[in-house]
Motif scaffolding. Structure first.
Motif, PDB file in Angstrom:
ATOM      1  N   SER A  35       0.888  -1.164   0.000  1.00 24.52           N
ATOM      2  CA  SER A  35       0.000   0.000   0.000  1.00 24.52           C
ATOM      3  C   SER A  35       0.922   1.209   0.000  1.00 24.52           C
ATOM      4  CB  SER A  35      -0.932   0.015   1.216  1.00 24.52           C
ATOM      5  OG  SER A  35      -0.234   0.375   2.390  1.00 24.52           O
ATOM      6  N   GLU A  36       0.439   2.317  -0.500  1.00 30.41           N
ATOM      7  CA  GLU A  36       1.276   3.520  -0.549  1.00 30.41           C
ATOM      8  C   GLU A  36       1.718   3.936   0.850  1.00 30.41           C
ATOM      9  OE1 GLU A  36       1.256   8.161  -2.028  1.00 30.41           O
ATOM     10  OE2 GLU A  36      -0.447   6.894  -2.544  1.00 30.41           O
ATOM     11  N   VAL A  37       0.806   3.835   1.811  1.00 30.39           N
ATOM     12  CA  VAL A  37       1.120   4.210   3.190  1.00 30.39           C
ATOM     13  C   VAL A  37       2.217   3.311   3.766  1.00 30.39           C
ATOM     14  CG1 VAL A  37       0.181   4.346   5.536  1.00 30.39           C
ATOM     15  CG2 VAL A  37      -1.171   5.182   3.609  1.00 30.39           C
ATOM     16  N   ALA A  38       2.082   2.008   3.568  1.00 30.08           N
ATOM     17  CA  ALA A  38       3.087   1.074   4.080  1.00 30.08           C
ATOM     18  C   ALA A  38       4.434   1.304   3.403  1.00 30.08           C
ATOM     19  CB  ALA A  38       2.625  -0.365   3.859  1.00 30.08           C
ATOM     20  N   PHE A  39       4.420   1.549   2.103  1.00 29.15           N
ATOM     21  CA  PHE A  39       5.645   1.775   1.350  1.00 29.15           C
ATOM     22  C   PHE A  39       6.371   3.026   1.839  1.00 29.15           C
ATOM     23  CE2 PHE A  39       7.699   3.229  -2.740  1.00 29.15           C
ATOM     24  CZ  PHE A  39       8.705   2.280  -2.729  1.00 29.15           C
ATOM     25  N   ARG A  40       5.628   4.117   1.998  1.00 29.83           N
ATOM     26  CA  ARG A  40       6.242   5.357   2.478  1.00 29.83           C
ATOM     27  C   ARG A  40       6.768   5.194   3.905  1.00 29.83           C
ATOM     28  NH1 ARG A  40       2.283  10.240   1.134  1.00 29.83           N
ATOM     29  NH2 ARG A  40       3.486  11.084   2.859  1.00 29.83           N
ATOM     30  N   THR A  41       6.056   4.444   4.728  1.00 34.87           N
ATOM     31  CA  THR A  41       6.510   4.198   6.094  1.00 34.87           C
ATOM     32  C   THR A  41       7.816   3.421   6.090  1.00 34.87           C
ATOM     33  OG1 THR A  41       4.234   4.189   6.898  1.00 34.87           O
ATOM     34  CG2 THR A  41       5.887   3.163   8.313  1.00 34.87           C
ATOM     35  N   LEU A  42       7.897   2.402   5.247  1.00 38.45           N
ATOM     36  CA  LEU A  42       9.126   1.609   5.176  1.00 38.45           C
ATOM     37  C   LEU A  42      10.314   2.419   4.663  1.00 38.45           C
ATOM     38  CD1 LEU A  42       7.780  -1.835   3.941  1.00 38.45           C
ATOM     39  CD2 LEU A  42       8.721  -1.277   6.181  1.00 38.45           C
ATOM     40  N   ILE A  43      10.075   3.304   3.704  1.00 39.22           N
ATOM     41  CA  ILE A  43      11.163   4.156   3.216  1.00 39.22           C
ATOM     42  C   ILE A  43      11.662   5.063   4.346  1.00 39.22           C
ATOM     43  CG2 ILE A  43      11.769   6.052   1.656  1.00 39.22           C
ATOM     44  CD1 ILE A  43       9.851   4.813  -0.396  1.00 39.22           C
ATOM     45  N   ALA A  44      10.734   5.667   5.086  1.00 38.45           N
ATOM     46  CA  ALA A  44      11.119   6.546   6.192  1.00 38.45           C
ATOM     47  C   ALA A  44      11.878   5.766   7.265  1.00 38.45           C
ATOM     48  CB  ALA A  44       9.877   7.212   6.792  1.00 38.45           C
ATOM     49  N   LEU A  45      11.401   4.575   7.598  1.00 33.20           N
ATOM     50  CA  LEU A  45      12.089   3.744   8.593  1.00 33.20           C
ATOM     51  C   LEU A  45      13.463   3.318   8.088  1.00 33.20           C
ATOM     52  CD1 LEU A  45       9.150   1.534   9.879  1.00 33.20           C
ATOM     53  CD2 LEU A  45      10.428   3.241  11.185  1.00 33.20           C
ATOM     54  N   HIS A  46      13.564   2.994   6.819  1.00 33.06           N
ATOM     55  CA  HIS A  46      14.842   2.613   6.219  1.00 33.06           C
ATOM     56  C   HIS A  46      15.847   3.754   6.348  1.00 33.06           C
ATOM     57  CE1 HIS A  46      17.317   1.912   2.361  1.00 33.06           C
ATOM     58  NE2 HIS A  46      17.827   1.174   3.315  1.00 33.06           N
ATOM     59  N   CYS A  47      15.418   4.955   6.002  1.00 37.21           N
ATOM     60  CA  CYS A  47      16.314   6.112   6.103  1.00 37.21           C
ATOM     61  C   CYS A  47      16.734   6.362   7.550  1.00 37.21           C
ATOM     62  CB  CYS A  47      15.643   7.357   5.520  1.00 37.21           C
ATOM     63  SG  CYS A  47      15.488   7.311   3.725  1.00 37.21           S
ATOM     64  N   ALA A  48      15.791   6.311   8.457  1.00 37.57           N
ATOM     65  CA  ALA A  48      16.087   6.614   9.866  1.00 37.57           C
ATOM     66  C   ALA A  48      16.928   5.517  10.515  1.00 37.57           C
ATOM     67  CB  ALA A  48      14.790   6.803  10.642  1.00 37.57           C
ATOM     68  N   ALA A  49      16.519   4.278  10.356  1.00 34.02           N
ATOM     69  CA  ALA A  49      17.192   3.176  11.049  1.00 34.02           C
ATOM     70  C   ALA A  49      18.544   2.820  10.440  1.00 34.02           C
ATOM     71  CB  ALA A  49      16.287   1.942  11.059  1.00 34.02           C
ATOM     72  N   SER A  50      18.680   3.025   9.136  1.00 31.58           N
ATOM     73  CA  SER A  50      19.919   2.638   8.455  1.00 31.58           C
ATOM     74  C   SER A  50      20.809   3.828   8.124  1.00 31.58           C
ATOM     75  CB  SER A  50      19.593   1.877   7.172  1.00 31.58           C
ATOM     76  OG  SER A  50      18.841   0.721   7.454  1.00 31.58           O
ATOM     77  N   ASN A  51      20.452   4.983   8.671  1.00 31.00           N
ATOM     78  CA  ASN A  51      21.263   6.183   8.461  1.00 31.00           C
ATOM     79  C   ASN A  51      21.440   6.502   6.971  1.00 31.00           C
ATOM     80  OD1 ASN A  51      22.196   8.113  10.149  1.00 31.00           O
ATOM     81  ND2 ASN A  51      24.198   7.190  10.480  1.00 31.00           N
TER      82      ASN A  51
END
Length: 114
Positions: A35-51
């Motif tokens: 879903s667009e919401v899940a995808f955007r959430t994962l991108i944000a988490l990827h950026c934050a958690a993986s620097n």
């Protein structure tokens, strides 16, 4: 466990609220329906958690990878990723604050009565 339980729970609730995913009850920690919401959430988490930088979405090879896995997917702009990450931080920080407030209260309670 890899610490994604809260994310999965949040995605289930979000999908149910937005009625974007008819299979929300089938979500487990290894499979999240698109879903667009899940995808955007994962991108944000990827950026934050993986620097990772927010502009990773502008990377040609990242775009090719996403398109290979889910053809036709429109990536958010780097500004949108930045806003999503900030929004996630603000929401999560409230839970962290509540957690520590409860913990502080318990510690003060124990200290006072011992």
């Amino acid at each position: 466990r890899d610490g994604t339980g809260n994310l999965v729970t949040g995605l289930k609730q979000c999908n149910e609220r937005l009625q974007k995913c008819a299979l929300a009850q089938d979500i487990d920690e290894d499979t999240i329906p698109y879903s667009e919401v899940a995808f955007r959430t994962l991108i944000a988490l990827h950026c934050a958690a993986s620097n990772r930088p927010f502009n990773i979405v502008n990377d040609k090879y990242y775009q090719l990878q996403v398109n290979m896995l889910h053809p036709g997917t429109k990536l958010p702009s780097d500004r949108t990723v930045q806003r999503d990450t900030l929004r996630l931080f603000q929401k999560i920080s409230l839970h962290v604050k509540e957690y520590f407030l409860v913990g502080t209260f318990i510690i003060e309670f124990i200290y006072f009565y011992i």
